[in-house]
Design an enzyme around this catalytic site. Structure first.
Site, mmCIF file in Angstrom:
data_model
loop_
_atom_site.group_PDB
_atom_site.id
_atom_site.type_symbol
_atom_site.label_atom_id
_atom_site.label_comp_id
_atom_site.label_asym_id
_atom_site.label_seq_id
_atom_site.Cartn_x
_atom_site.Cartn_y
_atom_site.Cartn_z
ATOM 1 N N HIS A 179 -26.372 5.599 -5.225
ATOM 2 C CA HIS A 179 -26.816 6.856 -5.336
ATOM 3 C C HIS A 179 -26.213 7.560 -6.644
ATOM 4 C CE1 HIS A 179 -26.848 5.755 -0.906
ATOM 5 N NE2 HIS A 179 -27.252 6.734 -0.502
ATOM 6 N N HIS A 213 -10.955 8.866 34.389
ATOM 7 C CA HIS A 213 -11.953 9.544 35.161
ATOM 8 C C HIS A 213 -12.860 8.051 34.879
ATOM 9 C CE1 HIS A 213 -9.624 12.931 35.816
ATOM 10 N NE2 HIS A 213 -9.494 13.853 36.205
ATOM 11 N N GLU A 266 -13.360 16.102 20.324
ATOM 12 C CA GLU A 266 -13.207 14.992 21.025
ATOM 13 C C GLU A 266 -13.306 14.128 19.742
ATOM 14 O OE1 GLU A 266 -15.258 16.529 22.552
ATOM 15 O OE2 GLU A 266 -14.496 16.727 25.200
ATOM 16 N N SER A 285 -5.115 15.859 32.255
ATOM 17 C CA SER A 285 -6.459 14.817 33.510
ATOM 18 C C SER A 285 -5.851 13.399 33.385
ATOM 19 C CB SER A 285 -7.300 15.520 33.559
ATOM 20 O OG SER A 285 -7.459 16.417 34.718
ATOM 21 N N HIS A 329 -30.264 12.281 -5.705
ATOM 22 C CA HIS A 329 -29.395 12.135 -4.707
ATOM 23 C C HIS A 329 -29.689 9.997 -4.860
ATOM 24 C CE1 HIS A 329 -27.760 11.434 -1.054
ATOM 25 N NE2 HIS A 329 -28.688 10.349 -0.852
ATOM 26 N N ASP A 380 -17.135 16.135 40.132
ATOM 27 C CA ASP A 380 -17.242 16.391 38.913
ATOM 28 C C ASP A 380 -19.095 16.007 38.989
ATOM 29 O OD1 ASP A 380 -15.279 18.335 38.473
ATOM 30 O OD2 ASP A 380 -14.311 16.910 36.863
ATOM 31 N N PRO A 414 -20.813 7.146 7.268
ATOM 32 C CA PRO A 414 -20.920 8.148 8.312
ATOM 33 C C PRO A 414 -20.561 9.681 8.211
ATOM 34 C CG PRO A 414 -20.573 5.884 9.144
ATOM 35 C CD PRO A 414 -20.323 6.679 7.320
ATOM 36 N N ASN A 427 -23.688 20.919 -4.507
ATOM 37 C CA ASN A 427 -24.342 21.217 -5.705
ATOM 38 C C ASN A 427 -25.519 21.985 -4.553
ATOM 39 O OD1 ASN A 427 -25.688 18.999 -3.943
ATOM 40 N ND2 ASN A 427 -24.817 17.215 -5.004
ATOM 41 N N HIS A 483 -20.303 14.328 34.374
ATOM 42 C CA HIS A 483 -18.627 13.622 34.900
ATOM 43 C C HIS A 483 -18.434 11.836 34.973
ATOM 44 C CE1 HIS A 483 -18.743 17.855 33.320
ATOM 45 N NE2 HIS A 483 -16.885 17.583 33.560
ATOM 46 N N GLY A 504 -23.516 17.620 2.784
ATOM 47 C CA GLY A 504 -24.130 16.389 4.149
ATOM 48 C C GLY A 504 -22.842 16.812 5.088
ATOM 49 N N HIS A 556 -21.774 7.920 0.184
ATOM 50 C CA HIS A 556 -22.653 7.599 -0.995
ATOM 51 C C HIS A 556 -23.018 7.566 -1.952
ATOM 52 C CE1 HIS A 556 -23.576 11.295 -0.298
ATOM 53 N NE2 HIS A 556 -23.859 11.903 -1.303
ATOM 54 N N ARG A 572 -4.764 6.373 35.662
ATOM 55 C CA ARG A 572 -3.694 7.262 34.616
ATOM 56 C C ARG A 572 -2.455 7.925 34.918
ATOM 57 N NH1 ARG A 572 -5.970 13.008 36.366
ATOM 58 N NH2 ARG A 572 -6.192 12.634 39.460
#
Ligand SMILES: Cc1ncc(C[n+]2csc(CCOP(=O)(O)OP(=O)(O)O)c2C)c(N)n1
Length: 685
Positions: free
Chosen positions: A50, A481, A431, A404, A281, A489, A140, A207, A493, A178, A90, A377
Site C-alpha cells: 500500500h 455466565h 467489550e 456479575s 491505495h 437470561d 485490522p 484523505n 446470553h 477506515g 496497511h 465467578r
C-alpha cells in the site's frame, strides 16, 4: 476530496519545502520524499502493498519524528519513549521507512528491499513481536487506535505510581478513514474522552479515500464534531503544510483533552495520475507512475537509495532524544533502590514470585480448611482478594458487569479522569474497546490487565483477543455466565459455541475451572503465562467444591488430571470441564451402582493438556473402552480428547430461558444422561 483530484497538485506545495527539518539543514520536502520513495520502491519490488498512505502521510510523519516524538532507535524498549501507533497498518511502509531512516539497527535497507517476504521484519502489516520499534500489531482497522487508548491509560496510571520523572510520555496514533469508520473506534474515542487522556494524539489521515473510492460513497460523518462530542480537542489542518503540522502538534503538547488532528492529505501524494485516488491505495504504482512521481517530487536517487545528506538528516532526528534518554536513566538510577527495582520488575513483566505463591497458598488453605460451594465467578473474586494486593501490576475492570463478573475486589479504587491511581476501570458497555485497550496496556508494559464480561460476549472481544494471542501478550479475560447454567437470561446470553470458538484461536489459553480450588489454580496459571492471553470461563451458578485437599502443586498445570479414580479397572473414562465435572462425578457414581467402574478427568484447559507429552496423554486418556465428554457446549474440538468414536453429552442447539436446573434436564446434561449413554454403549441398558 475527489478521486479526480488534480495530479499536478502533487507538487504544488513546493513553497513549503523550504521549511528546514529540526535536525539538519535539509528541506522538509526532501525528508518526506525519502519516505515516499522508499514506500514506492518497496511496494513495487514486493509486487504488493500500500504505497498511497505512506506517501500521503509522509509530511505529517516527518514533522512528528523529527521534532516531537521522543524515541531512541538504540533502545526501542525504552520504557519512557513516546508510543507511535500506526493504526492504519496497511500503510506499513510508513513505519518501516521511518525506522530505517531514523536508524533502528534491525531495520536495514535489505529489510526494506525484502518488504513482505518470508522471515523479513517488514511483514505486510506491522507486527509488534516481530519488528523492533513497532508498538503493536495493526492491520485490522480500528484496533491500533483502541490499543493506543490502553497505552495512554497505562502511562497515566504508572505516572501516579512511579512519578512523572520516570513515566511521562505521549501516545501518537496515525489513523485512517477506515479506522474511524470501524465501530471499535467509537468505543475507544468515547473512553479516551471520558478519561481525558490528554497525552493521546491522533493524527487522522483525512484523505477522503478508501478502497471502494471516495469516502462519500459510504460515510459522511463530521469527524471534528464527532471527536468534540466525545470530549476531545479537534482541529483540521493541511497535512502537507509543515508549518501547520508543526503548530498543531505544538498545541497538542499542552492539551487538557485527547487531541485529534485531522490532516487533509492526498493519498499517493506525488503520483502523477494516481494521487488522490483509490488507485494508489493498495497496489504497486507501476514503473511509469513511479517515474512520474520521482519527477514530480524531484527525487533523482536510484531505487532504495536515500542521498547521504538526507539520510544524515534523518539519522540526526534519530538521536534527538539521546540526552532526554540519558537524563531519564539518571533519574531512574537516582530512585530509591526498592522503587527502582519495582519499576524495572514491572516493566520487564516479571512477577513477584513469592508474593504470588503466598497469595495462591492463602486461598488454597482457606478452601482446604473449609470447602466452599460457590460459583466459580465468586471463587475468582476470592482469589482476586489475595492476588490483587500481592500483584500491584494487576489492573482490573469490567464492561458494565462488575457485580456479575466479580472482578472488583473490596479495596480496589476506580480509575477516573481526575485520579489514575486506582486499579479498576469501568470500561462501560464497550467489550471490543475494552479488550483492545487491555492489549494496549499489556503492550505498554508494567501492567497485567484483566477484565470481565459475559462469555457470550467474547464474540464482541474476539478480534482483540485474537491479536493479543498473535502478539503473545498476557491479557486476562474473566468471562462469566459461561453456559446454559446462567439460566433465566435465556439463549441470547447462553454461550454454546464460544468455548470451541475460543479454543480455535492459537496461543490462547481457555480455562474452565470446575470448582473454587481449580479457579485459584487457573488464575495462577494465567498470571504466570507471560506470552499468551487467557480466558477464564466461570459460572454464574454455585458448584460443589470437588477438591478439598491442600495441594502444594498446581494440579491444573497440565491441563487435565484424574479427579475421581475408578473403583477397579475403569470401563469408562469421563472427561468434563467446569460445571460439568460435578455432573460427570454424579454419572460415575451411577455407573458404579450398576457395577461399571468409571474414572473422571477434569480438563480445566484443553491447550495445556494437548501440549503435554505422549506419555501423559496416554495416562490421562487411559485405556477404558468408553470415552465420554461432558460440556454444556458444542462438541467441536472434543474429538482431540475423546476420539471421533467417543460419546459426548452437551449442546447441539441454542439454549432456552428457564431456571438452570430445568435447563440441564431439558438438554440432557445430567448424571443420569451420562450413565445412560455409557451403559447403552456397553450394551447394559
Ligand atoms: C477490520 C478491517 N476491515 C477491512 C480491512 C481491509 N482494508 C484495508 S485498508 C481499508 C480501507 C482503506 O481506506 P482508509 O482506511 O481510508 O485507508 P487509505 O485508503 O486512506 O490508505 C480496508 C477496508 C481491514 N484492514 N480491517
Amino acid at each position: 476530496m475527489s478521486a479526480k483530484a488534480s495530479p499536478t497538485a502533487a507538487v504544488a506545495p513546493a513553497e513549503r519545502r523550504e521549511q528546514p527539518a529540526a535536525s539538519a539543514n535539509i528541506a522538509h520536502a526532501s525528508m518526506a520524499n525519502a519516505i515516499r520513495a522508499l514506500a514506492m520502491d518497496a511496494v513495487e519490488q514486493a509486487k504488493s502493498g500500500h504505497p498511497g498512505m505512506p506517501m500521503g502521510m509522509a509530511d505529517v510523519a516527518t514533522i512528528l519524528f523529527t521534532r516531537f516524538l521522543k524515541f531512541d532507535p538504540t533502545d526501542p524498549a525504552w520504557p519512557d519513549r513516546d508510543r507511535f501507533v500506526l493504526s492504519a497498518g496497511h500503510g506499513s511502509m510508513l513505519i518501516y521507512a521511518l525506522l530505517y531512516l531514523t536508524g533502528y539497527e534491525a531495520m536495514t535497507i535489505e529489510q526494506i528491499k525484502r518488504f513482505r517476504q518470508l522471515d523479513s521484519i517488514t511483514a505486510g502489516h506491522p507486527e509488534s513481536s516481530h519488528t523492533p520499534g513497532v508498538e503493536t500489531t495493526t492491520g485490522p482497522l480500528g484496533q491500533g487506535l483502541a490499543n493506543a487508548v490502553g497505552m495512554a491509560i497505562a502511562e497515566k496510571h504508572l505516572a501516579t505510581v512511579f512519578g512523572d520523572g520516570i513515566v511521562n510520555h505521549k501516545t501518537y496514533v496515525v489513523a485512517s478513514d477506515g479506522d474511524l469508520m470501524e465501530g471499535i473506534s467509537q468505543e475507544a474515542i468515547a473512553l479516551a474522552g471520558h478519561l481525558r487522556l490528554n497525552k493521546l494524539v491522533v493524527l487522522f489521515d483525512d484523505n477522503g479515500i478508501s478502497i471502494d473510492g471516495v469516502l462519500a460513497l459510504a460515510d459522511s460523518v463530521d469527524q471534528i464534531k464527532r471527536f468534540e462530542a466525545a470530549g476531545w480537542n479537534a482541529s483540521r489542518i493541511d497535512g502537507h503544510d509543515p508549518a501547520a503540522i508543526n503548530s498543531a502538534l505544538e498545541k497538542a503538547q499542552t492539551s487538557s483533552k485527547p487531541v485529534l488532528i485531522a490532516c487533509k492529505t492526498k493519498i499517493g501524494f506525488g503520483a502523477p495520475s494516481k494521487q488522490g485516488s483509490e488507485k494508489s491505495h493498495g497496489s504497486p504504482l507501476g514503473a511509469e507512475e513511479i517515474a512520474g512521481a520521482r519527477k514530480a517530487l524531484g527525487w533523482t536517487a536510484a531505487p532504495f537509495e536515500v542521498p547521504a545528506d538526507i539520510l544524515k538528516a534523518w539519522r540526526a532526528a534519530g538521536v534527538r532524544s539521546k540526552n532526554v534518554h540519558a537524563e531519564w536513566q539518571k533519574r531512574v538510577a537516582g530512585l530509591d533502590g526498592s522503587k527502582r527495582a519495582e519499576f524495572e520488575r514491572r516493566m520487564a513483566g516479571a512477577l513477584p514470585t513469592q508474593a504470588l505463591a503466598d497469595a495462591v497458598r492463602t486461598v488454597k488453605e482457606k478452601l482446604a480448611a473449609q470447602a466452599k460451594e460457590i460459583a466459580t465467578r465468586a471463587a475468582s473474586e476470592l482469589a482476586l482478594e489475595s492476588l490483587v494486593p500481592a500483584l500491584p501490576e494487576m489492573i482490573g475492570g469490567s464492561a458494565d458487569l462488575t457485580g456479575s463478573n466479580n472482578t472488583r475486589t473490596k479495596d480496589m479504587k476506580v480509575i477516573s479522569s481526575g485520579n489514575f491511581s486506582g486499579r479498576f476501570i469501568h470500561y462501560g458497555v464497550r467489550e471490543h474497546g475494552m479488550a483492545a485497550a487491555m492489549n494496549g496496556m499489556a503492550l505498554h508494559g508494567g501492567i497485567i490487565p484483566y477484565s470481565g464480561t459475559f462469555l457470550v460476549f467474547s464474540d464482541y472481544c474476539r478480534p482483540a483477543i485474537r491479536l493479543a494471542a498473535l502478539m503473545e501478550k498476557r491479557v486476562i479475560h474473566v468471562m462469566t455466565h459461561d453456559s446454559i447454567g446462567l439460566g433465566e437470561d435465556g439463549p441470547t446470553h447462553q454461550p454454546i459455541e464460544h468455548l470451541a470458538a475460543l479454543r480455535a484461536i492459537p496461543n490462547l489459553l481457555v480455562f474452565r475451572p470446575c470448582d473454587a480450588m481449580e479457579t485459584v489454580e487457573c488464575w495462577q496459571l494465567a498470571l504466570e503465562t507471560k506470552n499468551r492471553p487467557s480466558v477464564l470461563a466461570l459460572t454464574r451458578q454455585n458448584l460443589p467444591q470437588l477438591r478439598n485437599r491442600l495441594d502444594v502443586d498446581n494440579i491444573c498445570a497440565r491441563g487435565a488430571y484424574e479427579i475421581a479414580g475408578p473403583d477397579g479397572r475403569a470401563e469408562v473414562s469421563i472427561f468434563a470441564t467446569g460445571s460439568e465435572v460435578a455432573v460427570a462425578v454424579g454419572g460415575a457414581k451411577l455407573l458404579a451402582e450398576r457395577g461399571v467402574a468409571a474414572r473422571v478427568i477434569s480438563v480445566p484447559c484443553f491447550e495445556l493438556f494437548l501440549e503435554q507429552n505422549e506419555e501423559y496423554h496416554r495416562a490421562i486418556i487411559g485405556t477404558a473402552k468408553i470415552k465420554l465428554g461432558v460440556e454444556a457446549a458444542v462438541r467441536q474440538g472434543w474429538d482431540a480428547i475423546i476420539g471421533s468414536d467417543g460419546l459426548f453429552v452437551g449442546m447441539t442447539s441454542f439454549g432456552a430461558s428457564a431456571p438452570y436446573r430445568e435447563l440441564y434436564k431439558k438438554f440432557g446434561i445430567t448424571a443420569e444422561a451420562v450413565a445412560h449413554a455409557a451403559l447403552t454403549k456397553l450394551g447394559k441398558m
